[in-house]
Scaffold this active site. Structure first.
Site, mmCIF file in Angstrom:
data_model
loop_
_atom_site.group_PDB
_atom_site.id
_atom_site.type_symbol
_atom_site.label_atom_id
_atom_site.label_comp_id
_atom_site.label_asym_id
_atom_site.label_seq_id
_atom_site.Cartn_x
_atom_site.Cartn_y
_atom_site.Cartn_z
ATOM 1 N N ARG A 1 0.333 -35.135 8.063
ATOM 2 C CA ARG A 1 1.700 -34.712 8.400
ATOM 3 C C ARG A 1 2.040 -33.325 7.841
ATOM 4 O O ARG A 1 2.759 -32.560 8.467
ATOM 5 C CB ARG A 1 2.706 -35.767 7.906
ATOM 6 C CG ARG A 1 4.159 -35.465 8.311
ATOM 7 C CD ARG A 1 5.068 -36.638 8.023
ATOM 8 N NE ARG A 1 6.474 -36.265 8.098
ATOM 9 C CZ ARG A 1 7.255 -36.415 9.179
ATOM 10 N NH1 ARG A 1 6.756 -36.937 10.282
ATOM 11 N NH2 ARG A 1 8.520 -36.055 9.168
ATOM 12 N N ILE B 1 10.832 -32.281 13.572
ATOM 13 C CA ILE B 1 9.774 -33.298 13.546
ATOM 14 C C ILE B 1 10.480 -34.562 13.064
ATOM 15 O O ILE B 1 11.252 -34.534 12.103
ATOM 16 C CB ILE B 1 8.599 -32.888 12.623
ATOM 17 C CG1 ILE B 1 7.541 -33.994 12.519
ATOM 18 C CG2 ILE B 1 9.064 -32.485 11.235
ATOM 19 C CD1 ILE B 1 6.287 -33.567 11.707
ATOM 20 N N SER B 2 10.241 -35.678 13.758
ATOM 21 C CA SER B 2 10.982 -36.903 13.462
ATOM 22 C C SER B 2 10.615 -37.470 12.095
ATOM 23 O O SER B 2 9.539 -37.202 11.548
ATOM 24 C CB SER B 2 10.693 -37.959 14.533
ATOM 25 O OG SER B 2 10.958 -37.457 15.823
ATOM 26 N N GLN B 3 11.537 -38.280 11.574
ATOM 27 C CA GLN B 3 11.325 -39.023 10.326
ATOM 28 C C GLN B 3 10.078 -39.923 10.488
ATOM 29 O O GLN B 3 9.892 -40.533 11.542
ATOM 30 C CB GLN B 3 12.576 -39.874 10.116
ATOM 31 C CG GLN B 3 12.586 -40.797 8.948
ATOM 32 C CD GLN B 3 13.721 -41.824 9.092
ATOM 33 O OE1 GLN B 3 14.147 -42.128 10.202
ATOM 34 N NE2 GLN B 3 14.175 -42.331 7.981
#
Ligand code: SAH
Length: 218
Positions: free
Chosen positions: A37, A63-65
């Site tokens: 990530r 960028i999503s959780q």
């Protein structure tokens, strides 16, 4: 000092943010534990790469959780043989997670700069089963339809009709449905008796921009 500080942080992320909140799909957990990530966030946010939050990636996008990526991916119930469509490439992180789980990922992004950066990043990381398209993802990718799974990583007022039309029998589509500020993660499965729809809780995504979704803000 651990030899792989990013790896240690990533495993803690999976354990504490994802598994502890009830995502138990082993394939999904393994994919999140594998995808680096930290390679998907801007250098200035490296320290926050494994935070329990979405992060800005430029162009007003995020960028999503991690938990949300896991929840959406688990909701797709993917198999190794699947072809999956993602709308909203963004950083490419969700596409990379999917690339570990399915045969081929088709990902559409409306902003050329983000698509190009994601393609370059995923290629450098060795992902070979992801294909990219720049355009309005609310129209889907008709030439490559049908898809075994479709995930929309931006908020839509409804499940876009063109996407439903591109869903294979037995396929699932996952969409944050709501207004610009708050949505409900909505899942639909095309079963023999028609479409079965359920929800997986509240979420907050940037808007899907297009004729089947929201207008661009001036
Ligand atoms: N999945 C991404 C996060 C996406 S954020 C990740 O893992 O990093 C939502 C993305 O959807 C943004 O990049 C935004 O530009 C894109 N987007 C918005 N409307 C779109 C549309 N109509 N078609 C394709 N992409 C769209």
């Amino acid at each position: 000092m651990p030899r792989d500080p990013q790896g240690a942080a990533r495993h803690a992320m999976v354990r504490e943010q994802v598994r502890a909140r009830g995502v138990r799909d082993r394939r999904v957990l393994a994919a999140l534990a594998t995808v680096p990530r930290h390679a998907f966030v801007p250098p200035a946010l490296l320290h926050a790469a494994h935070d329990d939050a979405p992060l800005a990636i430029g162009c007003g996008q995020t960028i999503s959780q991690p938990y949300m990526v896991a929840l959406m991916t688990a909701a797709l119930a993917t198999r190794r043989t699947h072809r999956v469509l993602e709308i909203g490439t963004g950083s490419g992180y969700q596409a990379a997670v999917l690339a570990h789980l399915v045969r081929r990922v088709f990902t559409v992004e409306r902003l050329d700069a983000l698509s190009a950066a994601a393609a370059e990043r995923l290629t450098a990381l060795g992902y070979r089963n992801v294909v990219y398209r720049v355009g309005d993802g609310s129209e889907g990718w008709p030439e490559e339809a049908p898809f075994d799974g479709i995930v929309v990583t931006a908020a839509a007022p409804d499940i876009p009709a063109p996407l439903l039309a591109q869903l294979a029998p037995g396929g699932r589509i996952v969409v944050p449905v709501g207004d610009r500020s708050l949505q409900v993660l909505t899942v639909a499965e095309r079963g023999p008796g028609g479409l079965r729809t359920w929800t997986e809780g509240a979420c907050r995504f940037v808007p899907l921009i297009g004729p089947h979704a929201f207008a661009e803000r001036p």
